[in-house]
Design an enzyme around this catalytic site. Structure first.
Site, mmCIF file in Angstrom:
data_model
loop_
_atom_site.group_PDB
_atom_site.id
_atom_site.type_symbol
_atom_site.label_atom_id
_atom_site.label_comp_id
_atom_site.label_asym_id
_atom_site.label_seq_id
_atom_site.Cartn_x
_atom_site.Cartn_y
_atom_site.Cartn_z
ATOM 1 N N ASP A 121 1.676 -8.115 10.555
ATOM 2 C CA ASP A 121 1.246 -8.744 9.313
ATOM 3 C C ASP A 121 2.306 -8.839 8.231
ATOM 4 O O ASP A 121 2.004 -9.264 7.115
ATOM 5 C CB ASP A 121 0.019 -8.017 8.759
ATOM 6 C CG ASP A 121 0.316 -6.561 8.390
ATOM 7 O OD1 ASP A 121 1.097 -5.926 9.106
ATOM 8 O OD2 ASP A 121 -0.232 -6.083 7.387
ATOM 9 N N GLU A 122 3.550 -8.468 8.503
ATOM 10 C CA GLU A 122 4.572 -8.592 7.463
ATOM 11 C C GLU A 122 5.954 -8.792 8.066
ATOM 12 O O GLU A 122 6.219 -8.394 9.205
ATOM 13 C CB GLU A 122 4.582 -7.366 6.543
ATOM 14 C CG GLU A 122 4.937 -6.073 7.231
ATOM 15 C CD GLU A 122 5.107 -4.933 6.252
ATOM 16 O OE1 GLU A 122 5.631 -5.156 5.140
ATOM 17 O OE2 GLU A 122 4.726 -3.800 6.606
ATOM 18 N N ASP A 169 3.676 -10.667 3.225
ATOM 19 C CA ASP A 169 2.712 -9.661 3.676
ATOM 20 C C ASP A 169 1.327 -10.304 3.683
ATOM 21 O O ASP A 169 0.817 -10.716 2.637
ATOM 22 C CB ASP A 169 2.752 -8.466 2.718
ATOM 23 C CG ASP A 169 2.090 -7.229 3.295
ATOM 24 O OD1 ASP A 169 1.508 -7.327 4.387
ATOM 25 O OD2 ASP A 169 2.161 -6.173 2.652
#
Length: 376
Positions: free
Chosen positions: A118-119, A24
Site C-alpha cells: 500500500d505504499e 500511501d
C-alpha cells in the site's frame, strides 16, 4: 559542523534537489473491501481473522474513530467497536489492486521503491509524463487512482524520502502535502520527535527523558552529545534533524528473507507444531520458486507461551530441492531448541534467508505471514 558544511561533505547537490513523492493508500485493505461491497460504505470495517491470537490487519476510518488500529489484537478491536464488521483478509485481491496502483506509478517514473502493498517512494526529479513539478505528478497519480480504481491515496512531496514519508501522513486521508526545500527547517522545528520514522515508543521515551521533545530540540544538540547517548542512531538523528537524507529511491530492492509464520489458537507442545510447520514450508517453497536468487540458509522461528522468541538456523552444503526436504530441514532444527519438556509454544515460523545470485560462490549464513499489517 554546520548544515552547509555537512551537506557539502556528504556530496549533496544543492543546485538540484531531488523530487521525491511518497504515496500511501488510505486504509488500503479495508478500502478495497468497502469498494467491492457497497453495503460496507460508511461502516466500521476491520480486516482480521477472528480469534484470541489474531491481530488487526487494517481498519477503515470509521472503525478508527473508535480507537481501532492496525496490529491491535482483534479481541481488543471487538471490545472497542462491537458493531465493527470483521472480514478475513484476501491478500491475492489486495495484491492485484497493488499491481494496478504500481502501473499508474510507472506512467511517471521507473524509479519506484515499494515498501509494502500500500505504499511506495517515487523519484520524479525527472518524470516520464513531462509534468513541470513533482506536486503535479503526485496530483495526477492520486486522480488516476481515484478515477481508475475508485480508491483514495495520500501523498507527500519533498526533497528526500524522510520528509516525503512524513508529508504523506500530514493530511490523511485523501490528502496531498508538499514540503519545499526552503520550508524544511521551519517545518521540522516543532515536529514531535515521535513523528520521525523509525522512532518507536522505547526510543521516544529515551529521547523524552533526555529533554528532546521536538526535532528542533535535536538541532540544539551537538553530534558528539547525541552519539554519546544514542550511539550510531545519534548520527542518523542529527542528520534527519537538519532535514538531510541522501538515501536514494531503490527499485527492485533485494529481498533478504522469505518467511511464513502461524499463531496457534492455544499454546501447544513443540512436537505438535509439526503439521503447521509443514504447511508453512509449502508456502515458503512456493514463494521462493519465483525468486531468481537462491537461499543459503534455513530458519526456524518459535515463540513461547511467555512471548520469548527463539530462532535457529542452518546453512547446509546442499539446500533442499523440494518442499518436503525444506520441511524436514526445518524440523531437524527442533533438536537445537533447548527448552523444558513441558514448554508450550504460541507461534511457529519457517524462513529462507541469505539469498545470493546463482553465480555467487557458496557461503558457509516476511512475504507470506499470518497477517501482513498495512501501514496506514
Amino acid at each position: 559542523m554546520s548544515v552547509r558544511a555537512m551537506t557539502v561533505l556528504e556530496g549533496s547537490s544543492e543546485s538540484q534537489p531531488r523530487k521525491i513523492v511518497h504515496v500511501d493508500m488510505d486504509a488500503f485493505y479495508a478500502s478495497v473491501e468497502q469498494r467491492d461491497d457497497p453495503s460496507l460504505k460508511g461502516r466500521p470495517v476491520v480486516v482480521a481473522w477472528r480469534g484470541a491470537r489474531s491481530v488487526v490487519c487494517a481498519a477503515s476510518y470509521e472503525a478508527r474513530q473508535f480507537g481501532v488500529r492496525s496490529a491491535m489484537p482483534a479481541l481488543r478491536a471487538e471490545r472497542l467497536c462491537p458493531q465493527a464488521i470483521f472480514l478475513p483478509p484476501d491478500f491475492p485481491r489486495y495484491k492485484a489492486v497493488s499491481v494496478a496502483v504500481r502501473e499508474i506509478f510507472s506512467r511517471h517514473t521507473d524509479l519506484i521503491e515499494p515498501l509494502s502493498l500500500d505504499e511506495a517512494y517515487l523519484d520524479v526529479t525527472t518524470n516520464k509524463s513531462g509534468l513541470p513539478t513533482a506536486t503535479k505528478v503526485a496530483s495526477r497519480i492520486r486522480e488516476a487512482i481515484r478515477q481508475e480504481l475508485n480508491l483514495t491515496a495520500s501523498a507527500g512531496v519533498a526533497p528526500n524520502k524522510f520528509l516525503a514519508k512524513i508529508a504523506s501522513d500530514w493530511r490523511k486521508p485523501d490528502g496531498l502535502f508538499v514540503i519545499q526545500p526552503h520550508e524544511v527547517v521551519e517545518f521540522l522545528r516543532d515536529l514531535p520527535i515521535g513523528r520521525i520514522p523509525g522512532v518507536g515508543k522505547v526510543t521516544e521515551q529515551s529521547l523524552l527523558q533526555a529533554g528532546i521533545r521536538t526535532v528542533g530540540d535535536v538541532r540544539q544538540k551537538q553530534l558528539p552529545e547525541l552519539e554519546a547517548v544514542f550511539g550510531r542512531f545519534g548520527q542518523r538523528l542529527f542528520r534527519l534533524a537538519q532535514g538531510i537524507d541522501h538515501s536514494p529511491v531503490v527499485p527492485n530492492r533485494i529481498r533478504k528473507q522469505i518467511s511464513a509464520e502461524d499463531t496457534f489458537p492455544a499454546d501447544i507442545p513443540l512436537r505438535e507444531t509439526e503439521e503447521a510447520l509443514r504447511k508453512l514450508a509449502k508456502k515458503v517453497w512456493a514463494a521462493s520458486s519465483a525468486n531468481a536468487r537462491r537461499a543459503r540458509t534455513i530458519v526456524l522461528k518459535l515463540k513461547t507461551a511467555q512471548f520469548e522468541t527463539l530462532t535457529r538456523s542452518m546453512t547446509p552444503l546442499a539446500m533442499p530441492s523440494t518442499e518436503e526436504e525444506l520441511a524436514m530441514a526445518a524440523l531437524s532444527l527442533f533438536d537445537r531448541v533447548e527448552v523444558q519438556q513441558d514448554s508450550l509454544f504460541r507461534l511457529v515460523g519457517v524462513g529462507l534467508s541469505n539469498f545470493q545470485d546463482e553465480e555467487d560462490p557458496p557461503l558457509f549464513q516476511p512475504l507470506l505471514e499470518a497477517c501482513s499489517v498495512e501501514t496506514a
